[in-house]
Design a protein around this motif. Structure first.
Motif, mmCIF file in Angstrom:
data_model
loop_
_atom_site.group_PDB
_atom_site.id
_atom_site.type_symbol
_atom_site.label_atom_id
_atom_site.label_comp_id
_atom_site.label_asym_id
_atom_site.label_seq_id
_atom_site.Cartn_x
_atom_site.Cartn_y
_atom_site.Cartn_z
ATOM 1 N N VAL A 13 0.839 -1.202 0.000
ATOM 2 C CA VAL A 13 0.000 0.000 0.000
ATOM 3 C C VAL A 13 0.870 1.248 0.000
ATOM 4 C CG1 VAL A 13 -1.678 1.330 1.339
ATOM 5 C CG2 VAL A 13 -2.000 -1.121 1.027
ATOM 6 N N SER A 17 0.053 2.817 -3.665
ATOM 7 C CA SER A 17 -1.238 3.499 -3.523
ATOM 8 C C SER A 17 -1.348 4.744 -4.391
ATOM 9 C CB SER A 17 -1.514 3.834 -2.062
ATOM 10 O OG SER A 17 -0.535 4.715 -1.572
ATOM 11 N N LEU A 21 -4.288 5.174 -7.006
ATOM 12 C CA LEU A 21 -5.215 6.297 -6.843
ATOM 13 C C LEU A 21 -5.354 7.066 -8.150
ATOM 14 C CD1 LEU A 21 -7.096 7.880 -5.029
ATOM 15 C CD2 LEU A 21 -5.145 9.244 -4.303
ATOM 16 N N HIS A 33 -12.973 12.155 -4.354
ATOM 17 C CA HIS A 33 -13.575 11.425 -3.230
ATOM 18 C C HIS A 33 -14.056 10.048 -3.658
ATOM 19 C CE1 HIS A 33 -13.192 14.904 -0.701
ATOM 20 N NE2 HIS A 33 -13.821 15.656 -1.602
ATOM 21 N N GLU A 36 -11.005 7.848 -4.078
ATOM 22 C CA GLU A 36 -10.492 7.351 -2.801
ATOM 23 C C GLU A 36 -11.355 6.219 -2.266
ATOM 24 O OE1 GLU A 36 -10.351 10.923 -0.491
ATOM 25 O OE2 GLU A 36 -8.510 11.619 -1.463
ATOM 26 N N ASP A 37 -12.674 6.360 -2.406
ATOM 27 C CA ASP A 37 -13.581 5.290 -1.981
ATOM 28 C C ASP A 37 -13.347 4.024 -2.787
ATOM 29 O OD1 ASP A 37 -14.708 7.004 -0.142
ATOM 30 O OD2 ASP A 37 -16.499 7.428 -1.351
ATOM 31 N N LEU A 39 -10.629 3.031 -4.373
ATOM 32 C CA LEU A 39 -9.362 2.406 -3.974
ATOM 33 C C LEU A 39 -9.490 1.743 -2.606
ATOM 34 C CD1 LEU A 39 -6.406 1.756 -4.416
ATOM 35 C CD2 LEU A 39 -5.846 4.030 -3.547
ATOM 36 N N GLN A 40 -10.168 2.405 -1.680
ATOM 37 C CA GLN A 40 -10.331 1.846 -0.335
ATOM 38 C C GLN A 40 -11.098 0.520 -0.380
ATOM 39 O OE1 GLN A 40 -8.893 3.182 2.288
ATOM 40 N NE2 GLN A 40 -9.607 1.612 3.657
ATOM 41 N N LEU A 43 -8.788 -2.156 -1.775
ATOM 42 C CA LEU A 43 -7.785 -2.581 -0.795
ATOM 43 C C LEU A 43 -8.406 -3.418 0.316
ATOM 44 C CD1 LEU A 43 -5.624 0.668 -0.543
ATOM 45 C CD2 LEU A 43 -4.984 -1.511 -1.616
ATOM 46 N N MET A 44 -9.603 -3.066 0.736
ATOM 47 C CA MET A 44 -10.276 -3.866 1.772
ATOM 48 C C MET A 44 -10.548 -5.282 1.273
ATOM 49 S SD MET A 44 -12.883 -1.160 3.660
ATOM 50 C CE MET A 44 -14.230 -1.922 2.849
ATOM 51 N N TYR A 47 -7.228 -7.154 1.158
ATOM 52 C CA TYR A 47 -6.645 -7.431 2.471
ATOM 53 C C TYR A 47 -7.102 -8.793 3.005
ATOM 54 C CZ TYR A 47 -5.312 -6.885 7.351
ATOM 55 O OH TYR A 47 -4.761 -7.066 8.585
#
Length: 183
Positions: A13, A17, A21, A33, A36-37, A39-40, A43-44, A47
Motif C-alpha cells: 500500500v 497506492s 489512486l 472522493h 479514494e472510496d 481504492l479503499q 484494498l479492503m 486485504y
C-alpha cells in the motif's frame, strides 16, 4: 492474517497506492472522493485474501474495474459536480500548450458517459487489449470496439486538437470503422 502478510500488505500500500489512486481518479472521471472510496474498497477486498493472491496489483486493479462497473450500472446520476473554486477561462495564446491540451482532455473525459470513460481508460491508459476490456466490463468485444470508435470521435469533436491534424496525432490508435459504416 499473519504478521508477515500484514507487513507485506502495508508495504504494498505504501509503495503502490499513489499509482492506484491515479487510476481510480481516471475511472471515476476526476472525482477525487469517489476515487479514494474506490481504492479503499479494492484494498479492503484484497486485504482479506492477501495471502491467497498471486498478483496483488493485478487483483486490486481488477477489483477497482469491477467495482466501478457496478457503480455505473446502478445508474446513479448526479446533476452537477461542485468545486470549491471556479476554473479560470483559458486564453487563445495558451491553446497549443501541453497543459492546455491536458486540461481540455480532462474536461472532455468528464463529459463522457461512465462506460465510455471506462473503455478509454482501460484501452489507452491501461493499454489492455479489447478482449480483456470486454471481459472486465462484462460485454462483447464488439461493444468495446463500437464504444471506442464513438468515444474517440466524441473526444475529437470536444477537443479538436486531438484530431488528425492536432498535436496528439502520434498518440492516436489505428482507426476502426464498424461494419456497415462508410467513411
Amino acid at each position: 492474517m499473519k504478521a508477515s502478510s500484514h507487513d507485506e500488505f502495508r508495504e504494498f500500500v505504501a509503495a503502490r497506492s499513489t499509482a492506484l489512486l491515479r487510476l481510480a481518479v481516471l475511472l471515476t472521471g476526476g472525482d477525487q472522493h469517489a476515487a479514494e472510496d474506490l481504492l479503499q474498497i479494492a484494498l479492503m477486498k484484497a486485504y482479506g485474501r492477501w495471502a491467497h493472491i498471486d498478483q496483488h496489483e493485478a487483483y486490486i486493479r481488477q477489483v477497482m474495474y469491477r467495482q466501478q462497473v457496478s457503480r455505473w450500472r446502478l445508474r446513479r446520476h448526479r446533476a452537477e459536480t461542485t468545486v470549491p473554486v471556479l476554473p479560470e477561462p483559458g486564453t487563445d495564446s495558451d491553446a497549443g500548450t501541453g497543459a492546455e491540451l491536458r486540461i481540455a482532455l480532462w474536461a472532455a473525459l468528464g463529459r463522457l458517459t461512465k462506460r465510455q470513460r471506462a473503455v478509454v481508460v482501460l484501452r489507452y491508459f491501461e493499454d489492455l487489449p479489447e478482449g480483456e476490456v470486454a471481459a472486465l466490463l462484462g460485454c462483447p468485444v464488439g461493444t468495446v470496439r463500437s464504444t471506442t470508435y464513438r468515444t474517440l470521435a466524441k473526444l475529437r469533436a470536444l477537443v479538436p486538437e486531438l484530431g488528425p491534424e492536432g498535436v496528439a496525432e502520434e498518440a492516436q490508435p489505428l482507426s476502426y470503422t464498424p461494419k456497415g459504416v462508410r467513411g
